[in-house]
Design a protein around this motif. Structure first.
Motif, mmCIF file in Angstrom:
data_model
loop_
_atom_site.group_PDB
_atom_site.id
_atom_site.type_symbol
_atom_site.label_atom_id
_atom_site.label_comp_id
_atom_site.label_asym_id
_atom_site.label_seq_id
_atom_site.Cartn_x
_atom_site.Cartn_y
_atom_site.Cartn_z
ATOM 1 N N SER A 71 23.164 43.896 37.560
ATOM 2 C CA SER A 71 22.802 42.568 37.047
ATOM 3 C C SER A 71 24.030 41.712 36.745
ATOM 4 C CB SER A 71 21.980 42.728 35.766
ATOM 5 O OG SER A 71 22.764 43.380 34.787
ATOM 6 N N GLY A 72 25.218 42.255 36.936
ATOM 7 C CA GLY A 72 26.440 41.509 36.634
ATOM 8 C C GLY A 72 27.530 42.478 36.239
ATOM 9 N N ALA A 73 28.679 41.934 35.943
ATOM 10 C CA ALA A 73 29.821 42.813 35.695
ATOM 11 C C ALA A 73 29.729 43.542 34.353
ATOM 12 C CB ALA A 73 31.118 42.026 35.765
ATOM 13 N N THR A 74 29.001 42.981 33.404
ATOM 14 C CA THR A 74 28.823 43.710 32.150
ATOM 15 C C THR A 74 28.140 45.047 32.443
ATOM 16 O OG1 THR A 74 28.678 41.664 30.872
ATOM 17 C CG2 THR A 74 27.720 43.646 29.866
ATOM 18 N N GLU A 75 27.108 44.986 33.260
ATOM 19 C CA GLU A 75 26.420 46.233 33.626
ATOM 20 C C GLU A 75 27.312 47.115 34.502
ATOM 21 O OE1 GLU A 75 22.516 45.865 35.488
ATOM 22 O OE2 GLU A 75 22.680 47.947 36.141
ATOM 23 N N SER A 76 28.040 46.505 35.419
ATOM 24 C CA SER A 76 28.928 47.302 36.286
ATOM 25 C C SER A 76 29.968 48.064 35.458
ATOM 26 C CB SER A 76 29.649 46.394 37.295
ATOM 27 O OG SER A 76 28.728 45.714 38.110
ATOM 28 N N ASP A 77 30.550 47.379 34.479
ATOM 29 C CA ASP A 77 31.540 48.029 33.608
ATOM 30 C C ASP A 77 30.902 49.172 32.826
ATOM 31 O OD1 ASP A 77 33.506 46.274 34.456
ATOM 32 O OD2 ASP A 77 33.419 44.980 32.693
ATOM 33 N N ASN A 78 29.726 48.903 32.260
ATOM 34 C CA ASN A 78 29.014 49.941 31.507
ATOM 35 C C ASN A 78 28.709 51.155 32.385
ATOM 36 O OD1 ASN A 78 27.647 49.373 28.547
ATOM 37 N ND2 ASN A 78 28.299 47.490 29.552
ATOM 38 N N GLU A 101 41.353 44.237 27.524
ATOM 39 C CA GLU A 101 40.190 44.287 28.419
ATOM 40 C C GLU A 101 39.068 43.388 27.919
ATOM 41 O OE1 GLU A 101 39.682 46.137 31.419
ATOM 42 O OE2 GLU A 101 41.842 46.308 31.218
ATOM 43 N N HIS A 102 38.127 43.112 28.809
ATOM 44 C CA HIS A 102 36.916 42.379 28.428
ATOM 45 C C HIS A 102 36.082 43.258 27.502
ATOM 46 C CE1 HIS A 102 32.948 40.450 29.034
ATOM 47 N NE2 HIS A 102 33.676 39.375 29.233
ATOM 48 N N LYS A 103 35.280 42.608 26.659
ATOM 49 C CA LYS A 103 34.454 43.363 25.711
ATOM 50 C C LYS A 103 33.491 44.342 26.398
ATOM 51 C CE LYS A 103 35.711 41.792 21.619
ATOM 52 N NZ LYS A 103 36.296 42.655 20.587
ATOM 53 N N ILE A 148 41.388 49.725 33.866
ATOM 54 C CA ILE A 148 42.274 48.576 33.617
ATOM 55 C C ILE A 148 41.822 47.437 34.527
ATOM 56 C CG2 ILE A 148 44.671 47.703 33.711
ATOM 57 C CD1 ILE A 148 44.715 49.976 31.814
ATOM 58 N N MET A 149 41.706 46.249 33.941
ATOM 59 C CA MET A 149 41.216 45.108 34.716
ATOM 60 C C MET A 149 42.257 44.623 35.723
ATOM 61 S SD MET A 149 41.553 42.374 31.537
ATOM 62 C CE MET A 149 39.931 41.758 31.763
ATOM 63 N N PHE A 150 41.785 43.975 36.768
ATOM 64 C CA PHE A 150 42.699 43.434 37.783
ATOM 65 C C PHE A 150 43.490 42.283 37.165
ATOM 66 C CE2 PHE A 150 43.021 43.710 42.523
ATOM 67 C CZ PHE A 150 44.096 42.858 42.663
ATOM 68 N N ASN A 152 43.348 39.328 33.761
ATOM 69 C CA ASN A 152 42.720 39.023 32.479
ATOM 70 C C ASN A 152 41.984 37.685 32.507
ATOM 71 O OD1 ASN A 152 42.998 37.708 29.561
ATOM 72 N ND2 ASN A 152 42.761 39.921 29.382
ATOM 73 N N ASN A 153 40.852 37.648 31.817
ATOM 74 C CA ASN A 153 40.014 36.450 31.841
ATOM 75 C C ASN A 153 40.530 35.324 30.949
ATOM 76 O OD1 ASN A 153 39.044 38.817 30.259
ATOM 77 N ND2 ASN A 153 37.876 37.251 29.200
ATOM 78 N N GLU A 154 41.411 35.604 30.009
ATOM 79 C CA GLU A 154 41.918 34.533 29.146
ATOM 80 C C GLU A 154 43.243 33.971 29.622
ATOM 81 O OE1 GLU A 154 41.810 34.888 24.914
ATOM 82 O OE2 GLU A 154 40.147 36.299 25.005
ATOM 83 N N ALA A 179 37.355 43.677 38.354
ATOM 84 C CA ALA A 179 38.049 42.676 39.188
ATOM 85 C C ALA A 179 37.340 41.324 39.166
ATOM 86 C CB ALA A 179 38.158 43.181 40.617
ATOM 87 N N VAL A 180 36.534 41.120 38.128
ATOM 88 C CA VAL A 180 35.705 39.909 38.054
ATOM 89 C C VAL A 180 36.496 38.627 38.269
ATOM 90 C CG1 VAL A 180 34.386 38.522 36.403
ATOM 91 C CG2 VAL A 180 33.933 40.956 36.642
ATOM 92 N N GLN A 181 37.622 38.496 37.593
ATOM 93 C CA GLN A 181 38.365 37.234 37.647
ATOM 94 C C GLN A 181 39.255 37.130 38.881
ATOM 95 O OE1 GLN A 181 37.857 34.678 35.699
ATOM 96 N NE2 GLN A 181 36.645 35.625 34.079
ATOM 97 N N ALA A 182 39.597 38.263 39.454
ATOM 98 C CA ALA A 182 40.562 38.247 40.569
ATOM 99 C C ALA A 182 39.890 38.111 41.922
ATOM 100 C CB ALA A 182 41.386 39.533 40.537
ATOM 101 N N ALA A 202 28.980 37.783 40.567
ATOM 102 C CA ALA A 202 28.814 36.653 41.497
ATOM 103 C C ALA A 202 29.140 35.310 40.855
ATOM 104 C CB ALA A 202 27.391 36.636 42.048
ATOM 105 N N HIS A 203 28.802 35.151 39.561
ATOM 106 C CA HIS A 203 28.900 33.802 38.992
ATOM 107 C C HIS A 203 30.321 33.369 38.656
ATOM 108 C CE1 HIS A 203 29.349 34.408 34.510
ATOM 109 N NE2 HIS A 203 28.935 35.621 34.831
ATOM 110 N N LYS A 204 31.300 34.242 38.923
ATOM 111 C CA LYS A 204 32.699 33.830 38.753
ATOM 112 C C LYS A 204 33.305 33.458 40.095
ATOM 113 C CE LYS A 204 32.593 35.693 34.490
ATOM 114 N NZ LYS A 204 32.807 35.043 33.221
HETATM 115 C C1 LIG Z 1 36.888 40.206 33.084
HETATM 116 C C2 LIG Z 1 35.404 40.106 32.914
HETATM 117 N N1 LIG Z 1 34.661 41.214 32.930
HETATM 118 C C3 LIG Z 1 33.331 41.171 32.785
HETATM 119 C C4 LIG Z 1 32.666 39.986 32.596
HETATM 120 C C5 LIG Z 1 31.177 39.999 32.436
HETATM 121 O O1 LIG Z 1 30.558 39.586 33.624
HETATM 122 P P1 LIG Z 1 29.016 39.191 33.677
HETATM 123 O O2 LIG Z 1 28.925 37.819 33.085
HETATM 124 O O3 LIG Z 1 28.678 39.208 35.143
HETATM 125 O O4 LIG Z 1 28.259 40.200 32.911
HETATM 126 C C6 LIG Z 1 33.409 38.805 32.550
HETATM 127 C C7 LIG Z 1 32.763 37.508 32.291
HETATM 128 O O5 LIG Z 1 32.359 37.168 31.215
HETATM 129 C C8 LIG Z 1 34.814 38.863 32.715
HETATM 130 O O6 LIG Z 1 35.570 37.770 32.682
#
Ligand SMILES: Cc1ncc(COP(=O)(O)O)c(C=O)c1O
Length: 415
Positions: A71-78, A101-103, A148-150, A152-154, A179-182, A202-204
């Motif tokens: 459903s998105g990267a939050t789920e992928s990370d989990n 890292e992202h939350k 480790i993320m590709f 950073n989102n900030e 790798a969401v942001q990269a 997808a939404h990034k």
């Molecule tokens: C680095 C990173 N990981 C994960 C997410 C979560 O992605 P999603 O909104 O698809 O759950 C985000 C976006 O908020 C992100 O920037």
């Protein structure tokens, strides 16, 4: 109607019209369930999913069967982190991640800690990157996963991914990379970089919200995952649930466009970002770029503007959408944990702004934002007794910065 300029593309991106067009048929005409094997409606949906899987795999140099839709990267990370922890519990219980890292990653790790796992949160340098030597030193014979993320989102800082992948291989430890942001901004080849699991959203990348994927390596090594959702056994049993066919088609198309246009687009956006950065550095004093300048996403600019608060800056930029380095938690305005991990002082973290440029930003917009930003900072500083004192040479280290009495702005930290 007032026109707003969108410069918060790390939070989300608009859907590319080409992506939207590709998705349209899968809502009404070709609405079938991709798991329906007995009729043409199902076959058409399944064919569309197959094509999308290939498009995504091609972008990251993987095999289509290695793409698991979520459903998105939050789920992928989990799924990556909890799934590996459960599948490899006999081998070990130690995970290595990093403080910025992202939350979705940090909180998955915290959950596992509460269930008996040990987690090392590596610090980052002033440039926002993890140090491969420190990573190596953190490895134990119980380590099963490095996450480790590709980028950073900030701050947009890109970690030394190839080196991390190399170390993981050397020790036979799995490497998960968010790798969401990269993705779609810089090349990301899971083979060349030694990545075993990769989170995608997808939404990034100009696709729709609510769809993502996890790349799960099938060979050398074959990664095992315990699913976190039980049900019909979709996605090789790793993620049950009826597939979101329009979303998947959109993610596939978004990946295809990125693969074809990334080189040209990233160069254009980096030039615009540099123009903005240079304008601000030239026309304002006491402004600082946060994170690595060299190892950075082409679309990211995170800057601190001393003596003005991010919230006031954002109010001044009333027709420009950006994010600030402050985040609302319960009753207080907290400085971003990412900026704090870099060693950015609290007051400078509060005065930071993240500009996230994207596919649809024009040079005229960048010029407008650059001019407007200079005007807003100068105006706020004119009203700042601290700026005035600093200019007159007063030592501000004795000044109490505490007790920020501001109201809560929009949350803007962890996208
Ligand atoms: C680095 C990173 N990981 C994960 C997410 C979560 O992605 P999603 O909104 O698809 O759950 C985000 C976006 O908020 C992100 O920037």
């Amino acid at each position: 109607m007032k026109r707003f300029i969108y410069m918060d593309n790390h939070a989300t991106t608009p859907v590319d019209p080409r992506v939207f067009e590709a998705m349209k048929p899968y809502f009404m005409e070709d609405f079938g369930n991709a798991a329906s094997r007995t009729h043409v409606f199902g076959w058409r949906a399944a064919e569309a999913v197959k094509i999308a899987r290939e498009q995504i795999a091609r972008l990251i140099n993987a095999e289509p069967e290695e793409i698991i839709f979520t459903s998105g990267a939050t789920e992928s990370d989990n799924l990556a982190i909890k799934g590996v922890a459960a599948a490899y519990a006999e081998k070990g219980n130690h995970i290595i991640t990093c403080q910025t890292e992202h939350k979705a990653v940090l909180d998955s790790c915290k959950r596992l800690e509460s269930q008996g796992c040990a987690v090392t949160y590596l610090p980052v340098g002033r440039d926002g990157r993890v140090d491969p030597t420190q990573l190596r030193a953190a490895i134990t014979d119980r380590t099963i996963l490095i996450t480790i993320m590709f980028a950073n989102n900030e701050i947009g800082t890109i970690h030394p991914i190839a080196e991390i992948g190399q170390i993981a291989k050397e020790y036979g430890i799995l490497f998960h990379c968010d790798a969401v942001q990269a993705l779609g901004k810089v090349p990301c080849d899971v083979q060349a970089l030694g990545i075993d699991l990769l989170s995608i959203s997808a939404h990034k990348m100009y696709g729709p919200k609510g769809i993502g994927a996890l790349y799960v390596r099938r060979r050398k090594p074959r990664v095992k995952l315990v699913p976190i959702i039980d049900g019909g056994g979709h996605e090789r049993g790793m993620r049950s649930g009826t597939l979101n066919v329009p979303g998947i088609v959109g993610l596939g198309k978004a990946c295809e466009i990125c693969r074809e246009e990334m080189a040209v687009e990233s160069a254009r956006i980096a030039a615009l970002r540099d123009k903005l950065q240079n304008h601000l550095l030239t026309h304002l004093d006491e402004v600082y770029v946060n994170g690595s300048i060299e190892h950075r996403l082409p679309n990211c600019l995170n800057m601190s503007f001393a003596y003005v608060e991010g919230e006031s800056l954002m109010m001044g930029l009333d027709d420009v959408a950006v994010s600030s380095g402050s985040a609302c938690t319960s009753a207080t305005l907290e400085p971003s944990y990412v900026l704090r991990a870099l060693g950015v002082p609290v007051e400078l973290a509060h005065s930071s702004i993240r500009f996230g440029l994207g596919r649809f930003n024009t040079e005229a917009e960048v010029d407008y934002v650059a001019e407007k930003m200079v005007g807003v900072v100068k105006r706020l500083r004119e009203m700042s007794p601290l700026y005035d004192m600093a200019r007159r040479g007063v030592n501000l280290s004795t000044v109490d910065w505490g007790g920020h009495g501001h109201s809560h702005g929009p949350e803007g930290h962890s996208h």
